[in-house]
Design an enzyme around this catalytic site. Sequence first.
Site, PDB file in Angstrom:
ATOM      1  N   ARG A  82      -4.273  -9.795   4.501  1.00 50.60           N
ATOM      2  CA  ARG A  82      -4.702  -9.552   3.303  1.00 50.60           C
ATOM      3  C   ARG A  82      -3.309  -9.526   2.379  1.00 50.60           C
ATOM      4  NH1 ARG A  82      -7.246  -6.687  -0.380  1.00 50.60           N
ATOM      5  NH2 ARG A  82      -8.984  -7.330  -1.825  1.00 50.60           N
ATOM      6  N   LYS A  88       0.686  -1.022  -0.188  1.00 55.22           N
ATOM      7  CA  LYS A  88      -0.014   0.218   0.109  1.00 55.22           C
ATOM      8  C   LYS A  88       0.736   1.383   0.009  1.00 55.22           C
ATOM      9  CE  LYS A  88      -4.494  -2.106   1.332  1.00 55.22           C
ATOM     10  NZ  LYS A  88      -5.826  -1.892   2.638  1.00 55.22           N
TER      11      LYS A  88
END
Length: 276
Positions: free
Chosen positions: A256, A221
Amino acid sequence: MLRTRSGPLVLDRVALVGILNATPDSFSDGGRHLDPGRAAAAAAEMVAEGAAMVDVGAESTRPGAPPVPADEERRRLLPVLRAVRAAVRVPISVDTSKATIVRLALEEGADVVNDVSAGRFDPALLPLCAEQGVPVVLMHMQGTPVTMQLDPRYADVVAEVAAFLAERAGAARAAGVAADAIVVDPGIGFGKTVAHNCALLARLDLVASLGYPVLVGVSRKGFIGQLLGERPTNERLLGTAAAVALAVARGARLVRVHDVGAMRDVARVAEAVVGA
């Protein structure tokens, strides 16, 4: 344990959830899995590397992403979902906020609903999950993907995220979702600054104290890239590893990830240290 149509997802060890986006524009793997055959091969590889579940989505929720009409989401998702279902036996979660897509996905073999809106965008979604008896992941997001990173603000991000997730879990239970079919996700990167994301990871135990399994998605991210001096997505593996280890140490039960094999090792070592 999450009870799914493909069997129980046991959470006595951290479960790795492999990310598979059937989108042209996701921030990391956009365009790679639009072809059903490639998607099925990628899912099988993730399971071989240790994924306990595969998360399939057809609408990007990266910062700034525009909403995708239901017909287009269906067109992208269903062929990929069919191929993945034929290729793997583990549970499959469908990453969507639309009840119409949930119903179609469940008919094609999906087992879990992963909703970035926590049931807020479509009031029919939580009752449908209850009717179908499937687990649901409820995620925190400030705003929408279009607006969430424009100017996110909190007085106390951890307390506010925890309160939101408690409220949404209550809404899910009121809609008929079983308590043991609820997973919560603090929504790292969804309406948060770098400082907000770091605070959530540092105090993730407050979210875990709600009593529901916690799913954390930090893989590749933007905040990791920023912490590392604006690293591109393909150079965030070690930063992701650090964030995954810290999330596991603070109580995450599902992570995840894109890089399943590497993060399997990270999670196992982190678990061993926490349990020592």
